[in-house]
Design a protein around this motif. Structure first.
Motif, mmCIF file in Angstrom:
data_model
loop_
_atom_site.group_PDB
_atom_site.id
_atom_site.type_symbol
_atom_site.label_atom_id
_atom_site.label_comp_id
_atom_site.label_asym_id
_atom_site.label_seq_id
_atom_site.Cartn_x
_atom_site.Cartn_y
_atom_site.Cartn_z
ATOM 1 N N ALA A 434 43.657 42.817 31.631
ATOM 2 C CA ALA A 434 43.844 43.515 32.809
ATOM 3 C C ALA A 434 43.037 43.667 33.971
ATOM 4 N N GLY A 435 42.027 44.162 33.702
ATOM 5 C CA GLY A 435 40.942 44.282 34.573
ATOM 6 C C GLY A 435 40.766 42.513 35.941
ATOM 7 N N LEU A 436 40.593 41.769 34.493
ATOM 8 C CA LEU A 436 40.043 39.884 34.939
ATOM 9 C C LEU A 436 41.094 39.457 35.951
ATOM 10 N N LEU A 437 43.172 39.913 35.236
ATOM 11 C CA LEU A 437 43.687 38.853 35.812
ATOM 12 C C LEU A 437 43.901 39.861 37.572
ATOM 13 N N VAL A 438 44.038 40.783 37.178
ATOM 14 C CA VAL A 438 44.069 41.527 38.450
ATOM 15 C C VAL A 438 43.028 41.391 39.692
ATOM 16 N N LEU A 439 41.745 40.869 39.234
ATOM 17 C CA LEU A 439 40.742 41.119 40.183
ATOM 18 C C LEU A 439 40.232 39.938 39.778
ATOM 19 N N ASN A 440 40.423 38.800 39.777
ATOM 20 C CA ASN A 440 39.770 37.745 39.510
ATOM 21 C C ASN A 440 40.041 36.337 40.820
ATOM 22 N N ASP A 441 40.997 36.798 41.502
ATOM 23 C CA ASP A 441 40.751 36.144 42.270
ATOM 24 C C ASP A 441 40.925 37.206 44.114
ATOM 25 N N VAL A 442 40.114 38.210 43.936
ATOM 26 C CA VAL A 442 39.244 38.748 44.963
ATOM 27 C C VAL A 442 38.062 38.701 45.853
ATOM 28 N N PRO A 443 38.334 38.600 46.792
ATOM 29 C CA PRO A 443 37.375 37.409 47.592
ATOM 30 C C PRO A 443 35.515 39.233 47.343
ATOM 31 N N VAL A 444 34.669 38.566 47.238
ATOM 32 C CA VAL A 444 33.542 39.364 46.872
ATOM 33 C C VAL A 444 33.808 40.364 47.996
ATOM 34 N N GLU A 445 33.799 39.332 48.979
ATOM 35 C CA GLU A 445 33.883 40.826 49.695
ATOM 36 C C GLU A 445 34.611 42.181 49.824
ATOM 37 N N GLN A 446 35.097 41.830 49.364
ATOM 38 C CA GLN A 446 36.517 42.588 48.856
ATOM 39 C C GLN A 446 36.645 43.339 47.365
ATOM 40 N N ALA A 447 35.710 43.028 47.215
ATOM 41 C CA ALA A 447 35.604 43.906 45.247
ATOM 42 C C ALA A 447 35.377 45.912 45.352
ATOM 43 N N GLY A 448 34.319 45.850 46.629
ATOM 44 C CA GLY A 448 34.570 47.940 46.334
ATOM 45 C C GLY A 448 36.158 48.090 47.066
ATOM 46 N N ALA A 449 36.371 47.608 47.756
ATOM 47 C CA ALA A 449 37.790 48.400 48.052
ATOM 48 C C ALA A 449 38.273 47.997 47.368
ATOM 49 N N ALA A 450 38.617 46.387 46.200
ATOM 50 C CA ALA A 450 39.565 46.123 45.082
ATOM 51 C C ALA A 450 39.442 47.423 44.128
ATOM 52 N N SER A 451 37.968 47.701 44.041
ATOM 53 C CA SER A 451 37.363 48.228 42.677
ATOM 54 C C SER A 451 38.072 49.593 42.526
ATOM 55 N N GLY A 452 38.105 50.058 43.967
ATOM 56 C CA GLY A 452 38.282 51.893 44.047
ATOM 57 C C GLY A 452 39.807 51.950 44.215
ATOM 58 N N VAL A 453 40.395 50.849 44.197
ATOM 59 C CA VAL A 453 42.082 50.958 44.182
ATOM 60 C C VAL A 453 42.745 51.048 42.811
ATOM 61 N N PHE A 454 41.846 49.539 42.262
ATOM 62 C CA PHE A 454 42.025 49.717 40.203
ATOM 63 C C PHE A 454 42.102 51.064 40.257
ATOM 64 N N ASN A 455 41.125 51.757 40.372
ATOM 65 C CA ASN A 455 40.672 53.049 39.159
ATOM 66 C C ASN A 455 41.186 53.915 39.761
ATOM 67 N N THR A 456 41.606 53.859 40.748
ATOM 68 C CA THR A 456 42.650 55.250 41.427
ATOM 69 C C THR A 456 43.713 55.237 40.784
ATOM 70 N N VAL A 457 44.131 53.538 40.943
ATOM 71 C CA VAL A 457 45.995 53.703 40.271
ATOM 72 C C VAL A 457 45.812 54.021 38.874
ATOM 73 N N GLN A 458 44.277 53.871 38.087
ATOM 74 C CA GLN A 458 44.555 53.568 37.028
ATOM 75 C C GLN A 458 44.599 55.301 36.061
ATOM 76 N N ALA A 459 43.971 56.277 37.390
ATOM 77 C CA ALA A 459 44.088 57.518 37.142
ATOM 78 C C ALA A 459 45.100 58.008 37.769
ATOM 79 N N LEU A 460 45.508 57.697 38.293
ATOM 80 C CA LEU A 460 46.629 58.544 39.041
ATOM 81 C C LEU A 460 48.228 58.562 38.175
#
Length: 514
Positions: A434-460
């Motif tokens: 899941a994490g690999l497929l969801v985040l693989n194509d996200v540009p490095v400059e957006q890694a922080g935002a993508a990580s925050g959204v991914f973790n928040t969705v998981q927690a919710l």
């Protein structure tokens, strides 16, 4: 003990913070280490600020440090649950206090994840990771020394907030430290840790509480974090290089308040509603929270159109694999939250199992998860992409269906072990990819935002699954008995897993290089 907590915690915080913030000598040592361990950068490779490419032993130790922090956070979300009765007798905690001891941690954690990710982008991911580790370790110590329920609730909230600073930096650092060609193995280890930690909390909590380590009852469940945090801080200072986003998003008080308030309005009823018979004010808060998130999203769109960098850039959702993969992952996460809760409750209420027996029940599951997750992330995701999620869903459904059958058998304990092994393999396949497929194509400059959204969705979604499916189990059991409630709850979860597999079909082909 009341006086010990603030004095000792204050001393530790002041000492550690002096070593985390403003220590220029350490910064220079770190920069020297990075400069001596860098691989020769390829043309167009990211610079130190956007993504260093350290290799060898330094990067391996950095990854271990990041994984240790993730393991600690996930384990702490559930480790206290099995010790609640003992804790109540020791501290004289009321039912409301127990509720907050359990719910306060995920509440503070989910609210702060996106902010924690953006603070890391702006002020340094290594710095925020270490700051979160220090605060988490100190709060864990304070929890272990708490003299009354009020102190324990307070320090649990601080623990959750500290985890929200620490955890987003883990995925972001993996993305910036590992180029796409090497990221699969690192993500495989990360997702294996997620799977193991998800069930280690109840197992370890049961063993600690039942064993009464050092005659400290439930307290070692928190104190065990302290040495892990200390070692992780030392390793992070030496081996994790500092990175920043090239264009960090401005963090304004209005955006932080709107996002945090909206998430709090959604999370509070979800975590507290089941124990309070879902009061009307809870649904009002959820509606206000959803409206607040919609307003926050509109403001982020407006900011991006105006040429500024929003706190959560809408363009991150322009990556099709991120958008569709996140939806599939959310659908698959909801039933897992209910799964751990319902299974643990049911064997105690229906079968009369002890807390220790319940904790040990999860061992087959926890052994199966890392095997499947490692295989999923390091081999299968690159070959089969989204189909790994669908295969994992099918195996998980097989395991859940087997558990319904095992519940009605003459020897449910034996058959539960078999069914949990199958379910663990399915769960591992899902979290491994899941994490690999969801985040693989996200540009490095957006890694922080993508990580925050991914973790928040998981927690919710996990919290939502535990609250809603737990309520279904409780409600049906009152009218039709525990076995009927178990069947109803399990079939709902099976339907949700199947739904997640259908959503995964919309994911594009992601080119994962292992």
């Amino acid at each position: 003990m009341t006086g010990i907590v603030p004095d000792l915690t204050g001393q530790i915080l002041s000492t550690l913070l002096r070593n985390v913030i403003g220590d220029r000598k350490t910064t220079h040592r770190q920069e020297h280490l990075v400069s001596t361990t860098l691989d020769t950068p390829a043309p167009g490779a990211p610079t130190l600020d956007s993504g260093p490419s350290i290799g060898g032993r330094a990067r391996t130790i950095a990854l271990i440090c990041l994984l240790a922090a993730s393991f600690m956070e996930l384990m702490d979300a559930t480790i206290v649950n099995v010790a609640l009765h003992t804790l109540q007798e020791d501290l004289g905690a009321s039912p409301a206090a127990l509720q907050w001891i359990v719910a306060g941690y995920p509440l503070a954690y989910a609210i702060g994840l996106i902010l924690g990710a953006r603070l890391g982008d702006r002020y340094g991911r290594r710095r925020l990771f270490i700051l979160g580790l220090v605060a988490f370790g100190a709060a864990s110590l304070a929890c272990g020394l708490a003299a009354d329920p009020t102190q324990l609730v307070t320090f649990r909230l601080i623990q959750g907030a500290a985890a929200a600073l620490m955890v987003p930096q883990v995925l972001t650092n993996i993305q910036v430290l590992y180029p796409p060609a090497e990221r699969g193995r690192a993500m495989g280890l990360f997702t294996s840790v997620i799977g193991v930690a998800a069930v280690t909390g109840p197992v370890l909590g049961a063993v600690i509480t039942n064993g009464d380590w050092f005659d400290l009852s439930w307290r070692p469940a928190f104190l065990i974090n302290v040495p892990i945090a200390v070692v992780a801080v030392i390793a992070a200072r030496i081996f994790i290089p500092e990175t920043h986003a090239d264009r960090p998003a401005p963090i304004t008080l209005g955006s932080v308040a709107l996002l945090g308030g909206s998430l709090a309005a959604i999370m509070a009823p979800i975590t507290l509603g089941p124990e309070n018979d879902w009061p009307a004010w809870g649904f009002v808060l959820i509606a206000l929270g959803v409206a607040g998130l919609a307003l926050f999203g509109a403001r982020q769109v407006a900011a991006e159109r105006a040429g500024s960098v929003p706190m959560v850039p809408p363009s991150v959702f322009g990556t099709v694999s991120f958008r569709s993969g996140l939806a599939a992952f959310a659908a698959l996460s909801i039933p897992t939250g209910g799964y751990f809760l319902v299974q643990s409750l049911h064997v105690q209420l229906s079968q009369g199992w002890s807390v220790l027996h319940t904790g040990l029940m999860w061992i087959p599951f926890s052994l199966a998860v890392p095997i499947a997750a490692g295989l999923s992330a390091t081999v299968l995701a690159a070959k089969f992409g989204k189909h790994v999620l669908q295969a994992g869903a099918a195996v998980l459904i097989t395991g859940m269906t087997s558990m319904i059958v095992a519940n009605g058998s003459a020897h449910p304990g034996i058959w539960f072990a078999v069914a949990l092994t199958v379910a663990g393999l399915g769960f591992g396949l899902i979290v491994g990819a899941a994490g690999l497929l969801v985040l693989n194509d996200v540009p490095v400059e957006q890694a922080g935002a993508a990580s925050g959204v991914f973790n928040t969705v998981q927690a919710l979604t996990v919290a939502m699954g535990a609250a809603v499916i737990g309520t279904v189990y409780s409600t049906v059991s009152e009218s039709s008995g525990f076995d009927d409630a178990y069947r109803v709850a399990m079939w709902i979860m099976i339907g949700l897993v199947a739904f997640g597999a259908v959503i995964a079909q919309a994911m594009p082909k992601v080119k994962v290089t292992i």
